[in-house]
Write an enzyme that holds these catalytic residues in place. Structure first.
Site, PDB file in Angstrom:
ATOM      1  N   LYS A  34       5.639  60.332  77.955  1.00 28.99           N
ATOM      2  CA  LYS A  34       5.114  61.568  78.561  1.00 28.99           C
ATOM      3  C   LYS A  34       3.713  61.351  79.134  1.00 28.99           C
ATOM      4  O   LYS A  34       3.203  62.208  79.835  1.00 28.99           O
ATOM      5  CB  LYS A  34       5.036  62.683  77.514  1.00 28.99           C
ATOM      6  CG  LYS A  34       6.334  62.931  76.775  1.00 28.99           C
ATOM      7  CD  LYS A  34       7.035  64.171  77.221  1.00 28.99           C
ATOM      8  CE  LYS A  34       8.190  64.451  76.300  1.00 28.99           C
ATOM      9  NZ  LYS A  34       9.202  65.294  76.925  1.00 28.99           N
ATOM     10  N   CYS A  91      15.248  72.309  75.766  1.00 29.75           N
ATOM     11  CA  CYS A  91      15.251  71.959  74.340  1.00 29.75           C
ATOM     12  C   CYS A  91      14.376  72.908  73.536  1.00 29.75           C
ATOM     13  O   CYS A  91      13.753  72.508  72.548  1.00 29.75           O
ATOM     14  CB  CYS A  91      14.821  70.518  74.096  1.00 29.75           C
ATOM     15  SG  CYS A  91      15.929  69.330  74.822  1.00 29.75           S
ATOM     16  N   ASP A 124       2.581  68.711  66.955  1.00 29.69           N
ATOM     17  CA  ASP A 124       3.430  68.027  67.928  1.00 29.69           C
ATOM     18  C   ASP A 124       2.662  67.979  69.252  1.00 29.69           C
ATOM     19  O   ASP A 124       2.578  68.978  69.967  1.00 29.69           O
ATOM     20  CB  ASP A 124       4.752  68.796  68.079  1.00 29.69           C
ATOM     21  CG  ASP A 124       5.636  68.227  69.182  1.00 29.69           C
ATOM     22  OD1 ASP A 124       5.224  67.249  69.842  1.00 29.69           O
ATOM     23  OD2 ASP A 124       6.738  68.771  69.384  1.00 29.69           O
ATOM     24  N   GLN A 148       3.510  67.147  74.489  1.00 31.63           N
ATOM     25  CA  GLN A 148       3.090  67.615  75.820  1.00 31.63           C
ATOM     26  C   GLN A 148       1.580  67.476  76.014  1.00 31.63           C
ATOM     27  O   GLN A 148       1.112  67.113  77.088  1.00 31.63           O
ATOM     28  CB  GLN A 148       3.496  69.082  76.033  1.00 31.63           C
ATOM     29  CG  GLN A 148       4.993  69.294  76.175  1.00 31.63           C
ATOM     30  CD  GLN A 148       5.586  68.637  77.413  1.00 31.63           C
ATOM     31  OE1 GLN A 148       4.936  68.470  78.434  1.00 31.63           O
ATOM     32  NE2 GLN A 148       6.842  68.239  77.312  1.00 31.63           N
ATOM     33  N   HIS A 203       9.978  72.729  70.373  1.00 27.76           N
ATOM     34  CA  HIS A 203      11.042  71.875  70.913  1.00 27.76           C
ATOM     35  C   HIS A 203      12.044  71.629  69.782  1.00 27.76           C
ATOM     36  O   HIS A 203      11.658  71.609  68.610  1.00 27.76           O
ATOM     37  CB  HIS A 203      10.394  70.558  71.362  1.00 27.76           C
ATOM     38  CG  HIS A 203      11.302  69.618  72.073  1.00 27.76           C
ATOM     39  ND1 HIS A 203      12.162  68.770  71.421  1.00 27.76           N
ATOM     40  CD2 HIS A 203      11.466  69.378  73.399  1.00 27.76           C
ATOM     41  CE1 HIS A 203      12.816  68.045  72.308  1.00 27.76           C
ATOM     42  NE2 HIS A 203      12.427  68.395  73.515  1.00 27.76           N
TER      43      HIS A 203
HETATM   44  N1  PMP Z   1       8.072  67.956  71.377  1.00 28.05           N
HETATM   45  C1  PMP Z   1       7.816  68.456  72.585  1.00 28.05           C
HETATM   46  C2  PMP Z   1       6.879  69.613  72.733  1.00 28.05           C
HETATM   47  C3  PMP Z   1       8.411  67.879  73.718  1.00 28.05           C
HETATM   48  O1  PMP Z   1       8.157  68.374  74.923  1.00 28.05           O
HETATM   49  C4  PMP Z   1       9.286  66.781  73.551  1.00 28.05           C
HETATM   50  C5  PMP Z   1       9.981  66.137  74.735  1.00 28.05           C
HETATM   51  N2  PMP Z   1      10.498  67.035  75.681  1.00 28.05           N
HETATM   52  C6  PMP Z   1       9.516  66.307  72.254  1.00 28.05           C
HETATM   53  C7  PMP Z   1       8.890  66.909  71.200  1.00 28.05           C
HETATM   54  C8  PMP Z   1      10.443  65.157  71.985  1.00 28.05           C
HETATM   55  O2  PMP Z   1       9.927  63.993  72.536  1.00 28.05           O
HETATM   56  P1  PMP Z   1      10.824  62.692  72.627  1.00 28.05           P
HETATM   57  O3  PMP Z   1      12.112  63.079  73.272  1.00 28.05           O
HETATM   58  O4  PMP Z   1      10.020  61.752  73.447  1.00 28.05           O
HETATM   59  O5  PMP Z   1      11.008  62.193  71.221  1.00 28.05           O
END
Ligand code: PMP
Length: 417
Positions: free
Chosen positions: A224, A362, A198, A201, A122
């Site tokens: 999430k 993203c 990370d 998910q 991401h």
């Molecule tokens: N890492 C991953 C794999 C994600 O899916 C996301 C959110 N789509 C994020 C990081 C970022 O999370 P947040 O926007 O809640 O900070």
């Protein structure tokens, strides 16, 4: 799925019983999940009964708010399998956790030091590293990939004596595949580097245990996994966090300040400047309690069942190409069609109150390497039902059957994520 009652689970999420949402098929859970009543109540209760700023003050309400924050920190430590509450930092979300790590870990790096990432990250796990790499002359290397999908077992090929940080997702938010973290642990054993996972998910679909994973740092976002937005967790090994410099400065994170220098507070407060999102922390506590009260294995089996159903039912439509696979997948379906732009299909689904997302999710490098600017993503949570899947599949089929007619009437717009 016989073991899990999705309708009962869903009944705990009041958004779905609002009249305007009764027909809603919500398949955008990888972006954010809906909230159970207990989470909404915990936020309201905080403002009704406990609202005060924490540590600074000592009156009754302030003590109550402080106790709540530290109680939730304890819950969060258990939730992630951390050894102590000193290892749990409240952040704004996974993004802030990764920015904190990029800043604090890079303080000790020299030009030419290497950071290893994957092409499936991401943007939250790409951009912060690019920013520090540019500032300090660091080198970013990527795990070898095919069409953007990391060949994780080839990680050792990009490790060198200069590798100082390895940061990778536990699962792709665009394609759904899970990373084999135990394999990664073996490949990284005995290396002198910081390993970051990370789990943004993963945490929604599986219990997370940092001791089993064996990572040094891990980030996630409460929104999430049925918790509020604006709050996330950073886990870090206490011995490592202890030696790292703080990222942002401000109140609460100091032990002593004079005009020219400051001494920082002990863990975890050293990394929590200013007033945290207190009501969101109360909501996070309720979300953890809520999840602890569920059979998480049964929820995961239910999601897997729905995921397989979707792949099975869409797999034989010639106009649709599935980019995701049902195996080892965090509940994500990704598809494209050579007959239409994903945004057209998304709009058709939206017209039938079926919420999916279109874009690069993203994870632009991944989409690009796979040869797509945008895909359509449907992502599952425990409250999705077989009926949701049936409606989604039927709507996609109907769209495909009417493609010729639609070609004349639907105007495509560029996709935004
Ligand atoms: N890492 C991953 C794999 C994600 O899916 C996301 C959110 N789509 C994020 C990081 C970022 O999370 P947040 O926007 O809640 O900070």
């Amino acid at each position: 799925s016989p073991v899990f009652d999705a309708d009962h689970f869903k009944s705990q999420f009041p958004l779905f019983s609002q009249s305007e949402n009764r027909q809603l098929v919500y398949l955008d859970n990888a972006a954010t999940t809906q909230k159970p009543l207990v989470v909404i109540d915990a936020i309201r209760d905080f403002y009704l009964h406990s609202n005060a700023n924490t540590h600074r003050s000592s009156h009754r309400l302030a003590r109550r708010a402080t106790e709540m924050v530290e109680r939730v920190r304890g819950q969060a430590a258990d939730f992630l399998g951390a050894a102590s509450t000193r290892e749990i930092i409240f952040t704004r979300g996974a993004t802030e956790g990764l920015n904190l790590l990029a800043h604090s870990l890079s303080a000790d790096l020299q030009a030419g030091d290497e950071i290893v990432l994957t092409t499936a990250e991401h943007h939250a796990n790409l951009v912060p590293w690019q920013m520090v790499a540019e500032r300090l002359g660091l080198v970013i290397r990527y795990v070898p990939e095919i069409a953007g999908v990391p060949q994780f077992e080839r990680l050792p090929e990009v490790l060198s004596s200069r590798t100082r940080i390895v940061s990778m997702t536990a699962g792709s938010n665009a394609l759904g595949f899970r990373t084999d973290l135990q394999q990664m642990r073996k490949l990284l054993a005995d290396r002198e580097l910081a390993w970051i996972v990370d789990a943004a998910q993963l945490a929604a679909h599986s219990a997370v245990d940092v001791k089993t994973i064996g990572c040094d740092f891990l980030v996630c976002s409460a929104h999430k996994f049925y918790g509020p937005s604006g709050i996330g967790l950073l886990y870090g090994r206490a011995d490592l966090l202890d030696t790292l410099p703080p990222w942002q400065g401000g109140g609460e994170m100091i032990a002593d300040v004079d005009l020219h220098s400051s001494h920082y507070a002990a863990l975890p407060h050293k990394f929590e400047p200013g007033t945290s999102s207190l009501a969101a922390i109360a909501g996070l506590g309720a979300a953890i309690d809520f999840l602890n009260g569920q059979d998480r294995t049964a929820i995961a089996a239910h999601e897997q069942h729905l995921l397989s159903l979707i792949h099975k039912n869409l797999g034989d439509i010639p106009e649709i190409s599935l980019l995701s696979r049902p195996e080892n997948n965090l509940g994500i379906v990704s598809l494209v069609s050579d007959r239409c732009a994903p945004v057209d299909l998304m709009q058709w689904l939206d017209g039938k109150d079926i919420a999916v997302r279109v874009g690069h999710h993203c994870a632009q490098p991944l989409a690009r390497a796979a040869g797509h600017t945008a895909t359509l993503r449907a992502s599952l949570a425990g409250y999705n039902t077989e009926d949701d899947v049936a409606q989604f599949v039927a709507a996609v089929r109907e769209f495909v059957q009417q493609l010729d007619r639609l070609d004349e009437t639907v105007v495509s717009e560029p996709s935004v994520d």
